[in-house]
Design an enzyme around this catalytic site. Structure first.
Site: not given
Ligand SMILES: [Zn+2]
Length: 247
Positions: A49, A203
């Site tokens: 992400d 991430h």
């Molecule tokens: Zn996010």
């Protein structure tokens, strides 16, 4: 506050707790069906992400290529606009590009039209960079309300959550993060036919600005990718992972 929340009696703390659960729990189906696991225990869907991120994503692409691992990238529209070439490069490596809103707001508090606008602007950024919009959507922080999943669906996207969120954005050391990712290997060692597989949420960027340092994420993956491969795990995209219908 939105109208549907006003309908909740103030005294009904249980209802409030249920809504909080439905809004944030990755496995909750309260606000609509989501994908949160893969179809088989030997299929691991690695997802990233908050990119694209010029400081990290290119290194990550190299690392994933070394293990022929395909992943899914939930990109922030405004970063896609700043890094269209990098966005295209992710797709050219065979990874799936997905929608993570335009500006990464907490959708729980937004009206349906604001939610739709966030999704559509990110779709527009992806289309401008690669020619295609996304088929998958992940809400920032996983927060949903009664219209997030429905709106994504109306825009042709399935909503994707996760089975494991190790918290790599707050990793102080690679050792800490490596341990937090150990459940994937534990489940792979014990897995039996008929079970589902993991969707891992990591991430490669930071939602506030480009350039976020996610080097612990890269190093923890350098540790785990060969070990996961040796345990028989196959690295799949979300498109490959959902051969069975979402439940
Ligand atoms: Zn996010």
């Amino acid at each position: 506050m939105d109208a549907w929340l006003i309908g909740v009696p103030a005294a009904a703390t249980l209802a409030g707790a249920a809504i909080a659960f439905g809004a944030a729990n990755p496995r909750s189906q309260m606000f609509g069906g989501t994908i949160f696991h893969t179809a088989a225990p030997d299929q691991l869907a690695i997802t990233f992400d908050d990119g694209p991120n010029p400081a990290i994503t290119p290194k990550l692409l190299d690392l994933l290529s070394r293990y022929d691992a395909k992943a899914t990238f939930f990109l922030i529209g405004r970063f896609v606009r700043e890094c269209p070439a990098l966005t295209k490069e992710i797709a050219e490596h065979g990874h799936v590009l997905a929608n993570h809103t335009e500006t990464h707001p907490n959708l729980f508090w937004l009206t349906q039209s604001a939610v739709s606008d966030e999704m559509q602007r990110c779709q527009g950024a992806l289309q401008a960079a690669t020619g295609d919009g996304a088929k998958y959507f992940r809400p920032p922080w996983g927060f949903r309300n009664p219209w997030v999943i429905r709106t994504a669906s109306e825009l042709g996207m399935q909503t994707v959550m996760w089975t494991l969120l190790p918290g790599d954005w707050r990793a102080r050391s690679t050792e800490w993060l490596t341990e937090r990712m150990r459940p994937i290997a534990r489940r792979a060692e014990r897995s039996a036919a008929g079970q589902a597989g993991d969707v891992l949420c990591l991430h490669d960027g930071a939602h506030r600005a480009l350039g976020g340092d996610r080097s612990h994420t890269i190093k923890a993956l350098e540790y785990w990718l060969p070990r996961w491969r040796d345990l028989g795990l196959k690295f799949v995209t979300i498109s490959q992972a959902v051969k069975l219908p979402a439940r």
